[in-house]
Motif scaffolding. Structure first.
Motif, PDB file in Angstrom:
ATOM      1  N   LEU A  13       4.952   1.158   4.750  1.00 28.02           N
ATOM      2  CA  LEU A  13       3.693   1.153   3.847  1.00 28.02           C
ATOM      3  C   LEU A  13       2.856   2.264   4.409  1.00 28.02           C
ATOM      4  CD1 LEU A  13       3.226  -2.783   3.641  1.00 28.02           C
ATOM      5  CD2 LEU A  13       4.453  -1.080   2.337  1.00 28.02           C
ATOM      6  N   LEU A  14       2.005   2.657   3.635  1.00 24.40           N
ATOM      7  CA  LEU A  14       1.039   3.888   4.015  1.00 24.40           C
ATOM      8  C   LEU A  14      -0.498   3.412   4.165  1.00 24.40           C
ATOM      9  CD1 LEU A  14       1.720   6.236   1.173  1.00 24.40           C
ATOM     10  CD2 LEU A  14       2.823   6.124   3.311  1.00 24.40           C
ATOM     11  N   LEU A  15      -0.426   2.710   5.534  1.00 26.34           N
ATOM     12  CA  LEU A  15      -1.590   2.176   6.343  1.00 26.34           C
ATOM     13  C   LEU A  15      -1.524   2.263   7.773  1.00 26.34           C
ATOM     14  CD1 LEU A  15      -0.544  -0.806   7.366  1.00 26.34           C
ATOM     15  CD2 LEU A  15      -0.900  -1.369   4.936  1.00 26.34           C
ATOM     16  N   LYS A  16      -2.446   2.118   8.466  1.00 20.51           N
ATOM     17  CA  LYS A  16      -2.681   2.432   9.789  1.00 20.51           C
ATOM     18  C   LYS A  16      -2.355   0.997  10.290  1.00 20.51           C
ATOM     19  CE  LYS A  16      -5.583   4.101  13.478  1.00 20.51           C
ATOM     20  NZ  LYS A  16      -7.027   4.640  13.760  1.00 20.51           N
ATOM     21  N   VAL A  17      -1.722   0.991  11.383  1.00 18.41           N
ATOM     22  CA  VAL A  17      -1.002  -0.154  12.051  1.00 18.41           C
ATOM     23  C   VAL A  17      -1.671   0.034  13.590  1.00 18.41           C
ATOM     24  CG1 VAL A  17       0.990  -1.796  12.690  1.00 18.41           C
ATOM     25  CG2 VAL A  17       1.058  -0.403  10.329  1.00 18.41           C
ATOM     26  N   PRO A  18      -2.019  -1.306  14.182  1.00 21.42           N
ATOM     27  CA  PRO A  18      -2.495  -1.030  15.667  1.00 21.42           C
ATOM     28  C   PRO A  18      -1.312  -0.822  16.602  1.00 21.42           C
ATOM     29  CG  PRO A  18      -3.805  -2.637  14.404  1.00 21.42           C
ATOM     30  CD  PRO A  18      -2.637  -2.082  13.634  1.00 21.42           C
ATOM     31  N   VAL A  19      -1.670  -0.326  17.522  1.00 19.76           N
ATOM     32  CA  VAL A  19      -0.521   0.045  18.730  1.00 19.76           C
ATOM     33  C   VAL A  19      -0.076  -1.166  19.024  1.00 19.76           C
ATOM     34  CG1 VAL A  19       0.241   1.314  20.539  1.00 19.76           C
ATOM     35  CG2 VAL A  19      -1.474   2.466  19.241  1.00 19.76           C
ATOM     36  N   PHE A  20      -0.936  -2.233  19.324  1.00 17.33           N
ATOM     37  CA  PHE A  20      -0.233  -3.510  19.953  1.00 17.33           C
ATOM     38  C   PHE A  20      -0.319  -4.791  18.615  1.00 17.33           C
ATOM     39  CE2 PHE A  20      -2.776  -1.316  23.200  1.00 17.33           C
ATOM     40  CZ  PHE A  20      -1.487  -1.112  24.258  1.00 17.33           C
ATOM     41  N   ALA A  21       0.190  -4.419  17.584  1.00 20.92           N
ATOM     42  CA  ALA A  21       0.144  -5.242  16.439  1.00 20.92           C
ATOM     43  C   ALA A  21       1.399  -6.246  16.956  1.00 20.92           C
ATOM     44  CB  ALA A  21       0.348  -4.561  15.081  1.00 20.92           C
ATOM     45  N   ARG A  22       0.804  -7.640  16.504  1.00 26.53           N
ATOM     46  CA  ARG A  22       1.725  -8.580  16.934  1.00 26.53           C
ATOM     47  C   ARG A  22       2.319  -9.540  15.848  1.00 26.53           C
ATOM     48  NH1 ARG A  22       3.345 -11.866  21.284  1.00 26.53           N
ATOM     49  NH2 ARG A  22       3.346 -14.067  20.782  1.00 26.53           N
ATOM     50  N   ARG A  23       1.138  -9.984  14.879  1.00 25.82           N
ATOM     51  CA  ARG A  23       1.469 -10.542  13.920  1.00 25.82           C
ATOM     52  C   ARG A  23       0.906 -10.371  12.539  1.00 25.82           C
ATOM     53  NH1 ARG A  23       3.540 -15.857  14.918  1.00 25.82           N
ATOM     54  NH2 ARG A  23       3.606 -16.447  17.142  1.00 25.82           N
ATOM     55  N   ILE A  24       1.392 -10.632  11.353  1.00 17.01           N
ATOM     56  CA  ILE A  24       1.121 -10.347  10.133  1.00 17.01           C
ATOM     57  C   ILE A  24       0.907 -11.239   9.302  1.00 17.01           C
ATOM     58  CG2 ILE A  24       1.808  -7.586  10.201  1.00 17.01           C
ATOM     59  CD1 ILE A  24       4.151  -8.405   8.978  1.00 17.01           C
ATOM     60  N   PRO A  70       0.870  -1.223  -0.001  1.00 16.35           N
ATOM     61  CA  PRO A  70       0.025   0.052  -0.119  1.00 16.35           C
ATOM     62  C   PRO A  70       0.912   1.281   0.127  1.00 16.35           C
ATOM     63  CG  PRO A  70      -0.973  -1.711   1.707  1.00 16.35           C
ATOM     64  CD  PRO A  70       0.516  -2.130   1.120  1.00 16.35           C
ATOM     65  N   GLY A  71       0.624   1.981  -0.915  1.00 16.34           N
ATOM     66  CA  GLY A  71       1.238   3.485  -1.289  1.00 16.34           C
ATOM     67  C   GLY A  71       2.545   3.153  -2.121  1.00 16.34           C
ATOM     68  N   TRP A  72       2.634   2.025  -2.799  1.00 13.22           N
ATOM     69  CA  TRP A  72       3.888   1.765  -3.330  1.00 13.22           C
ATOM     70  C   TRP A  72       3.312   0.944  -4.599  1.00 13.22           C
ATOM     71  CZ3 TRP A  72       8.181   4.647  -2.195  1.00 13.22           C
ATOM     72  CH2 TRP A  72       8.275   5.247  -0.978  1.00 13.22           C
ATOM     73  N   PRO A  73       2.742   1.329  -5.625  1.00 10.32           N
ATOM     74  CA  PRO A  73       2.181   0.216  -6.493  1.00 10.32           C
ATOM     75  C   PRO A  73       3.153   0.108  -7.367  1.00 10.32           C
ATOM     76  CG  PRO A  73       1.474   2.808  -6.906  1.00 10.32           C
ATOM     77  CD  PRO A  73       2.163   2.732  -5.836  1.00 10.32           C
ATOM     78  N   LYS A  74       4.285   0.552  -7.462  1.00  5.23           N
ATOM     79  CA  LYS A  74       5.090   0.060  -8.820  1.00  5.23           C
ATOM     80  C   LYS A  74       6.166  -0.747  -7.734  1.00  5.23           C
ATOM     81  CE  LYS A  74       4.862   3.853 -11.608  1.00  5.23           C
ATOM     82  NZ  LYS A  74       5.687   4.967 -12.535  1.00  5.23           N
ATOM     83  N   GLY A  75       6.091  -1.117  -6.660  1.00  2.43           N
ATOM     84  CA  GLY A  75       6.811  -1.977  -5.815  1.00  2.43           C
ATOM     85  C   GLY A  75       8.212  -1.128  -5.325  1.00  2.43           C
TER      86      GLY A  75
END
Length: 577
Positions: free
Chosen positions: A463-474, A451-456
């Motif tokens: 990445l241009l996205l909102k990440v939660p404060v307590f993010a743990r796994r993706i 997200p935010g880099w369509p050409k890679g």
């Protein structure tokens, strides 16, 4: 006019005598003008009253208040305080061994996802179900989710995730899905490791169950159960002998020749700890129910390395990555194409014995790993990230598109919380300096995978996205990026600081000498353009973070533009004269 003047004089006379001139004003206004003379502080209150106040605070505020002084820390960490906070979140809980941990796990749990393409190309949050006690792990199937909590209970989140119904609440888009408890005492679960979620029609569950033997004695056995992803109905069950204990499993191969790899735990014999077994399963025969006996086969890595204890396993369609207890890494490639993509050569590949593991040389102990289709990521005990494999789309994040046959360190990212290798891209969940979680990615950006880099990008970018404060796994599939949030206060930090070496002084002296030589070289250039270009090249070789280099480069650009502007203005002023 005379009456007004007489009244003003009477008020002044009262104020001279000591009475307030504004005594005719209401009492509330006079109280606001007076300074507070109350000398009672929060520390002076008894613990019972402070606990009553804490019941109305948020969980984060209670944690912050506990770090102010020793008295408030003891009150904020009392079981009565956390029991009241936990019952406010989970009214159904009656007893718990650790109320503080249970409250934090339920407060920080969450699930969010970002759709790459289609109608719902946006970020949204899944309303966390109340039943799970925190989110430990999650699994993405074709249309649903499976969540494992910290108490070993597995939950099936059903609903159309690809086209959900959103509700705008508290400034964010949220969606409601159905949650059903599947079974307790779950150790691990897995699905088809391919990036295409439509191939994940079944999910495998490793759990414990009680059975009765011939003497009618109840014994605990491990079993593997296979469920259909859409209906959550069990269609296959395999039970092991009570002396064999398993703790992890992964999948390999296609549906007709599926290989289930099982990692043994602490059983009756401690020599079996860390051994890898395999069993072949045909998923196409699940629609024909029948009973049969199968045998577990010891994997090649446990035969070649009998003294090694495997602690981690990562798999993809045709490869498996093993991490032993001492941090050594071995790769098992089942095709010549995958072997050549990862190692850059076919030397050492035996098509007649593809289960032979190949060691990957890395200096330090590996604590975190991820395996993609043709590249892999390793994180050592000091939090350093190493990439290896095919780099056609820049998925290694080295800044170029040159393949790497050996682990190559990424210098500007450290201490990742989680790392994920996709089809032709890589994602890293890493905390920033201000304790805000960020997701950095590299590789192919087609269909919105970055997200935010369509050409890679051939290097890791934010990445241009909102990440939660307590993010743990993706985790990522072809059409969606999933982020799981959770925080366990009892979890230990997997990384440690790099030890200091006695030769650091010599290294610092050499670095200082290099900087001094650069300054002498800089004096040889006369124009500011040449000096700026030389400084840019010097900054490139400094051991700085990526954003620090970008900041210095932008500052040099500003200095160069300001110098050119001043020179142009001076030339125009000279021409006017």
């Amino acid at each position: 006019m005379k009456r007004r003047a007489d009244r003003r004089q009477d008020n002044e006379a009262k104020s001279v005598d000591g009475a307030p001139a504004d005594s005719h004003l209401p009492v509330k206004r006079r109280c606001l003008d007076r300074p507070l003379t109350c000398g009672i502080a929060l520390q002076d209150l008894p613990p019972e009253l402070v606990e009553c106040v804490l019941r109305y605070l948020a969980v984060r505020d209670v944690v912050s208040l506990g770090g102010t002084c020793r008295y408030l820390r003891d009150v904020c960490n009392s079981p009565r305080t956390w029991r009241s906070l936990c019952r406010r979140i989970r009214p159904d809980v009656r007893e718990a061994a650790d109320w503080r941990r249970l409250t934090i796990l339920n407060h920080t749990k969450g699930m969010s996802f970002h759709h790459f393409a289609g109608r719902w190309r946006t970020s949204s949050n899944i309303m966390p179900p109340a039943a799970p006690n925190g989110f430990q792990r999650f699994l993405v199937t074709a249309d649903n989710l499976c969540i494992l909590d910290y108490w070993g209970a597995l939950f099936h989140i059903s609903g159309n995730i690809r086209a959900p119904s959103f509700i705008f609440r508290n400034g964010e888009w949220e969606t409601y899905l159905n949650c059903a408890a599947l079974r307790p005492d779950v150790k691990d679960f897995t699905v088809d490791p391919r990036s295409d979620a439509s191939c994940r029609r079944y999910f495998y569950v490793l759990a414990s169950r009680e059975v009765r033997d011939a003497k009618l004695q109840v014994r605990e056995c491990d079993c593997v159960e296979i469920y259909h992803q859409s209906t959550a109905k069990r269609i296959f069950k395999m039970t092991f002998h009570p002396s064999m204990k398993m703790k992890k499993m992964v999948l390999l191969g296609m549906e007709a020749d599926r290989q289930l790899l099982l990692l043994s735990g602490e059983g009756r014999w401690r020599t079996e700890l860390g051994k890898v077994y395999s069993v072949t399963i045909n998923e196409l025969s699940f629609n024909r129910p029948r009973s049969y006996i199968t045998h577990l086969r010891l994997r090649k890595i446990s035969e070649i390395l009998p003294d090694a204890s495997v602690t981690q396993m990562c798999s993809h369609h045709s490869s498996v990555l093993y991490v032993t207890g001492d941090g050594a890494v071995h790769l098992e490639a089942h095709s010549a194409a995958i072997y050549q993509d990862i190692f850059g050569t076919l030397e050492g590949f035996n098509p007649l014995n593809t289960q032979t593991p190949v060691p990957i040389s890395i200096a330090n102990k590996v604590v975190l790993c991820s395996l993609g289709r043709n590249h892999l990521a390793l994180v050592d005990e000091f939090g350093r990230i190493f990439m290896q494999g095919n780099n056609r789309f820049g998925q290694l994040g080295t800044g170029d598109k040159i393949d790497r046959g050996d682990p190559c360190q990424i210098p500007y990212l450290r201490n990742p919380t989680d790392i994920f290798c996709g089809l032709n891209h890589t994602l890293v969940l890493v905390p920033s300096r201000d304790s805000v979680m960020e997701i950095h990615g590299c590789g192919c950006g087609a269909r919105g995978r970055l997200p935010g880099w369509p050409k890679g990008s051939p290097s890791f970018v934010k990445l241009l996205l909102k990440v939660p404060v307590f993010a743990r796994r993706i985790s990522s599939t072809r059409d969606c990026l999933y982020i799981m949030s959770s925080y366990d206060p009892e979890e230990d930090n997997r990384y440690r600081a790099i030890p200091t070496i006695a030769s650091d002084d010599a290294g610092i002296g050499k670095a200082a000498q290099t900087c001094e030589e650069f300054l002498h070289q800089l004096l040889r250039y006369t124009s500011i353009q040449e000096r700026v270009a030389k400084t840019r090249d010097f900054i490139t070789h400094l051991p700085l973070q990526g954003y620090q280099k970008d900041c210095l480069w932008q500052a040099l650009g500003m200095v160069q533009r300001a110098a050119e502007t001043n020179r142009t203005d001076g030339h125009q002023h000279h021409c006017k004269k």
